[in-house]
Design a protein around this motif. Structure first.
Motif, mmCIF file in Angstrom:
data_model
loop_
_atom_site.group_PDB
_atom_site.id
_atom_site.type_symbol
_atom_site.label_atom_id
_atom_site.label_comp_id
_atom_site.label_asym_id
_atom_site.label_seq_id
_atom_site.Cartn_x
_atom_site.Cartn_y
_atom_site.Cartn_z
ATOM 1 N N TYR A 1 0.833 -1.196 0.000
ATOM 2 C CA TYR A 1 0.000 0.000 0.000
ATOM 3 C C TYR A 1 0.873 1.253 0.000
ATOM 4 C CZ TYR A 1 -3.504 3.406 1.396
ATOM 5 O OH TYR A 1 -4.321 4.498 1.451
ATOM 6 N N LEU A 2 1.900 1.270 0.816
ATOM 7 C CA LEU A 2 2.809 2.414 0.867
ATOM 8 C C LEU A 2 3.526 2.584 -0.467
ATOM 9 C CD1 LEU A 2 4.053 4.733 2.433
ATOM 10 C CD2 LEU A 2 5.639 3.113 3.459
ATOM 11 N N LEU A 3 3.951 1.488 -1.069
ATOM 12 C CA LEU A 3 4.607 1.561 -2.376
ATOM 13 C C LEU A 3 3.638 2.082 -3.439
ATOM 14 C CD1 LEU A 3 6.693 -1.723 -2.249
ATOM 15 C CD2 LEU A 3 7.587 0.615 -2.282
ATOM 16 N N HIS A 4 2.377 1.690 -3.334
ATOM 17 C CA HIS A 4 1.358 2.207 -4.253
ATOM 18 C C HIS A 4 1.219 3.715 -4.088
ATOM 19 C CE1 HIS A 4 -2.383 2.661 -6.438
ATOM 20 N NE2 HIS A 4 -2.897 3.242 -5.369
ATOM 21 N N LEU A 5 1.155 4.196 -2.852
ATOM 22 C CA LEU A 5 1.065 5.632 -2.603
ATOM 23 C C LEU A 5 2.297 6.359 -3.135
ATOM 24 C CD1 LEU A 5 -0.397 5.840 1.029
ATOM 25 C CD2 LEU A 5 -1.571 6.320 -1.132
ATOM 26 N N LEU A 6 3.470 5.753 -2.951
ATOM 27 C CA LEU A 6 4.706 6.349 -3.454
ATOM 28 C C LEU A 6 4.690 6.459 -4.980
ATOM 29 C CD1 LEU A 6 7.381 4.773 -1.140
ATOM 30 C CD2 LEU A 6 7.228 7.194 -1.711
ATOM 31 N N GLU A 7 4.266 5.408 -5.629
ATOM 32 C CA GLU A 7 4.204 5.429 -7.096
ATOM 33 C C GLU A 7 3.218 6.494 -7.576
ATOM 34 O OE1 GLU A 7 5.123 4.911 -10.867
ATOM 35 O OE2 GLU A 7 6.136 3.813 -9.264
ATOM 36 N N GLU A 8 2.090 6.582 -6.914
ATOM 37 C CA GLU A 8 1.087 7.589 -7.257
ATOM 38 C C GLU A 8 1.646 9.008 -7.049
ATOM 39 O OE1 GLU A 8 -2.579 8.291 -4.727
ATOM 40 O OE2 GLU A 8 -3.335 6.951 -6.292
ATOM 41 N N ALA A 9 2.336 9.213 -5.934
ATOM 42 C CA ALA A 9 2.919 10.528 -5.636
ATOM 43 C C ALA A 9 4.014 10.883 -6.635
ATOM 44 C CB ALA A 9 3.472 10.542 -4.209
ATOM 45 N N LYS A 10 4.812 9.894 -7.004
ATOM 46 C CA LYS A 10 5.869 10.126 -7.989
ATOM 47 C C LYS A 10 5.267 10.529 -9.330
ATOM 48 C CE LYS A 10 9.628 7.648 -10.280
ATOM 49 N NZ LYS A 10 10.257 6.328 -10.428
ATOM 50 N N GLN A 11 4.211 9.855 -9.720
ATOM 51 C CA GLN A 11 3.544 10.176 -10.986
ATOM 52 C C GLN A 11 2.926 11.580 -10.926
ATOM 53 O OE1 GLN A 11 0.596 7.346 -12.164
ATOM 54 N NE2 GLN A 11 0.232 8.327 -14.118
ATOM 55 N N ASP A 12 2.278 11.917 -9.808
ATOM 56 C CA ASP A 12 1.700 13.256 -9.647
ATOM 57 C C ASP A 12 2.776 14.332 -9.738
ATOM 58 O OD1 ASP A 12 -0.791 12.134 -9.318
ATOM 59 O OD2 ASP A 12 -0.822 12.396 -7.132
ATOM 60 N N TRP A 13 3.915 14.075 -9.125
ATOM 61 C CA TRP A 13 5.027 15.027 -9.151
ATOM 62 C C TRP A 13 5.530 15.212 -10.585
ATOM 63 C CZ3 TRP A 13 10.423 14.047 -6.588
ATOM 64 C CH2 TRP A 13 11.154 15.240 -6.560
ATOM 65 N N SER A 14 5.674 14.112 -11.298
ATOM 66 C CA SER A 14 6.135 14.163 -12.682
ATOM 67 C C SER A 14 5.147 14.943 -13.568
ATOM 68 C CB SER A 14 6.309 12.743 -13.219
ATOM 69 O OG SER A 14 6.692 12.764 -14.561
ATOM 70 N N VAL A 15 3.866 14.686 -13.391
ATOM 71 C CA VAL A 15 2.844 15.392 -14.170
ATOM 72 C C VAL A 15 2.865 16.887 -13.849
ATOM 73 C CG1 VAL A 15 0.347 15.675 -14.458
ATOM 74 C CG2 VAL A 15 1.355 13.396 -14.510
ATOM 75 N N SER A 16 3.004 17.227 -12.577
ATOM 76 C CA SER A 16 3.008 18.640 -12.201
ATOM 77 C C SER A 16 4.243 19.358 -12.745
ATOM 78 C CB SER A 16 2.901 18.799 -10.682
ATOM 79 O OG SER A 16 4.060 18.338 -10.036
ATOM 80 N N ARG A 17 5.392 18.672 -12.784
ATOM 81 C CA ARG A 17 6.598 19.270 -13.388
ATOM 82 C C ARG A 17 6.391 19.505 -14.877
ATOM 83 N NH1 ARG A 17 9.960 15.294 -10.592
ATOM 84 N NH2 ARG A 17 10.031 14.310 -12.615
#
Length: 91
Positions: free
Chosen positions: A29-45
């Motif tokens: 679950y934590l890894l899923h949240l991390l992957e989601e956060a990483k993707q959100d960060w990439s999209v926002s950049r």
């Protein structure tokens, strides 16, 4: 720093509601949240880099900063929970 507090509270609420049956499930679950956060960060950049309207630059910066802080917080949480580093690197 209001947005940092809100992000932390939202993530804490996720963990309070989520009651995994095993450590492996919690790690996943934590890894899923991390992957989601990483993707959100990439999209926002990407959104910031493609910004053409001056009026929206502040919003793009705020969004990018919030996504980065969420990702950083989850990395810190993963370290506290002793999630294996190789699992984080595979993301």
């Amino acid at each position: 720093m209001l947005h940092w507090r809100v992000i932390r509270e939202e993530i804490s609420e996720f963990f309070r509601r989520f009651k995994p049956s095993s450590r492996e499930t919690e790690e996943n679950y934590l890894l899923h949240l991390l992957e989601e956060a990483k993707q959100d960060w990439s999209v926002s950049r990407s959104h910031f880099n493609d910004m053409t309207e001056e009026e929206m630059i502040d919003h793009a910066i705020y969004t990018m900063d919030a996504a980065e802080q969420r990702f950083s917080y989850l990395i810190k949480k993963a370290k506290e929970e002793h999630v294996r580093a190789e699992k984080i690197r595979l993301m």
